[in-house]
Enzyme design. Structure first.
Site, PDB file in Angstrom:
ATOM      1  N   HIS A  83       0.819  -1.211   0.000  1.00 35.99           N
ATOM      2  CA  HIS A  83       0.000   0.000   0.000  1.00 35.99           C
ATOM      3  C   HIS A  83       0.850   1.258   0.000  1.00 35.99           C
ATOM      4  CE1 HIS A  83      -4.041  -1.804   0.391  1.00 35.99           C
ATOM      5  NE2 HIS A  83      -3.348  -2.797   0.911  1.00 35.99           N
ATOM      6  N   ASP A 135      -7.598 -12.846  -2.858  1.00 33.72           N
ATOM      7  CA  ASP A 135      -7.919 -13.889  -3.831  1.00 33.72           C
ATOM      8  C   ASP A 135      -8.416 -15.122  -3.090  1.00 33.72           C
ATOM      9  OD1 ASP A 135      -6.671 -13.118  -6.690  1.00 33.72           O
ATOM     10  OD2 ASP A 135      -5.354 -12.362  -5.105  1.00 33.72           O
ATOM     11  N   HIS A 191       0.038 -14.935   8.403  1.00 32.79           N
ATOM     12  CA  HIS A 191       0.662 -13.829   7.701  1.00 32.79           C
ATOM     13  C   HIS A 191       2.055 -13.569   8.279  1.00 32.79           C
ATOM     14  CE1 HIS A 191      -3.384 -13.067   6.209  1.00 32.79           C
ATOM     15  NE2 HIS A 191      -2.886 -12.193   5.365  1.00 32.79           N
TER      16      HIS A 191
END
Length: 402
Positions: A17, A345, A104
């Protein structure tokens, strides 16, 4: 590290980002025709928002060449490539101030650096692969132009749904006979006919249903990508620690979400006997060039290419970002519930296809430049024409002076 390669070196930069992502490519050969459209094709195949099977993040991923070319020709100097991030939504990740997301890199990056990107996956995000794909497109253009090399990847399984050759069971061979014809002829045009990027229509429909089912359940599924590299010259690869299959494994397992790599017959080959698995040598053409009758080795022997097709398979886990509520813990260790809001996704393998192809191109390009530097320096030595046949073999030695 953020740099890959020995001679053909690629350094990627950027966070998911941040303002942009991209790369620097060092030692691209001068004199190569190169414009943005040569790179954009692969980036467009990788970009998000391609279908209802991918993340809805709306990024066009338009590349701009910043340096290293003039009038559409490479100068041999570093090539700078930039892709702006347009659809940034850092507010979608405010919950990561409290929770390290399950599976993550939030927690591990914090342990390593003592600080982490406040939104998205930062450098651990798949957006980092934009630089790899851009650089791989340059390498691939050179390989195609000079050697006619072709690199084609496709989705071979999603969850427990797989193409027939993966499910094939035979005590005497790893793959059915038509598998070899398939690898010889499969094209990207055929692969891209379907959004799943599986070239077997019946299997693809089942895969699509499975991905949509996971998406509707706010969940995700994994899968595998198979890749074939055709028309690679023999002699590439560096024993002992930089064998070509080791470099390919390094490249593929550096892609986000990967969990496994196998080359040639892979794990299936362990079920065969030696006489079934061996690849006998045969004369391939009128120039007395040798090749192998079978290709269980996957085009590599002793870590060095033998001129046959290189083929391998890469395993991708289910994407870690899901919208389901998950019981987990805060950074302080307090129990809690997390439901991620970031776009994701439901299955990464359709978009992973060009990433696998690009990393393969980077490996082959670097190995080629290493081998060509060896051959050039060796060609300057006095002739070794008089060495015994046991050293030179029955063919012309590559390093003999002209």
């Amino acid at each position: 590290m953020s740099t890959f390669g020995v001679i053909f070196r690629v350094t990627t930069y950027g966070e998911s980002h941040g303002k942009s992502v991209g790369c620097i490519v060092d030692n691209c050969p001068p004199g190569l025709s190169l414009v943005e459209s040569d790179i954009q094709t692969q980036l467009s195949r990788r970009r998000p928002g391609q279908s209802d099977l991918t993340t809805p993040r709306d990024e066009k991923d338009l590349v701009a060449i910043q340096s290293g070319t003039e009038h559409g020709i490479t100068l041999g100097t570093p090539i700078g490539l930039i892709v702006p991030n347009q659809d940034q939504r850092p507010h979608d990740y405010s919950e990561t101030d409290l929770y390290p997301r399950p599976s993550h890199a939030d927690w591990t990056y914090l342990q390593k650096y003592g600080v982490k990107a406040s939104s998205g996956g930062g450098r651990a995000s798949a957006r980092e692969t934009i630089g790899r794909v851009a650089a791989g497109a340059i390498a691939e253009k050179y390989l195609k132009l000079v050697y006619g090399a072709e690199i084609v990847a496709f989705v071979s399984s999603v969850s427990n749904i797989a193409m027939p050759f993966i499910q094939y069971e035979n005590e005497e061979r790893a793959f059915p006979q038509d598998f070899w014809d398939f690898l010889n002829n499969i094209t990207r045009v055929e692969v891209d006919k379907d959004p799943v990027r599986c070239p077997d229509k019946e299997t693809s429909e089942k895969m699509k249903e499975r991905i949509i089912l996971a998406k509707e359940a706010k969940d995700s599924v994994g899968g595998t990508v198979t890749c074939v590299i055709r028309n690679v010259p023999p002699g590439l690869g560096e024993p002992c620690f930089d064998k070509l299959e080791a470099k390919l494994a390094h490249a593929m397992l550096s892609i986000p979400a990967t969990k496994g790599f196998e080359i040639g017959s892979g794990f299936k080959g362990t079920t065969l006997l030696g006489h079934q698995h061996n690849d006998p040598w045969v004369k391939k053409n009128e120039k007395d060039i040798l090749g192998t009758k079978t290709n269980n080795s996957g085009g590599i022997q002793g870590g060095i290419t033998n001129g046959e097709n290189i083929y391998f398979r890469v395993a991708f886990k289910p994407p870690a970002t899901i919208s389901q509520e998950q019981a987990t813990a805060t950074y302080n260790g307090d129990s809690g519930v997390l439901a991620a809001r970031g776009r994701h996704d439901p299955c990464v393998v359709p978009r992973a296809v060009p990433i696998v192809e690009s990393m393969a191109a980077l490996v082959i390009m670097d190995a080629l430049m290493i081998q060509n530097s060896r051959k050039t320096t060796a060609s300057l030595l006095p002739s070794i024409r008089d060495l015994p046949p046991s050293m030179l073999g029955a063919v012309q030695n590559n390093f003999k002076s002209k």
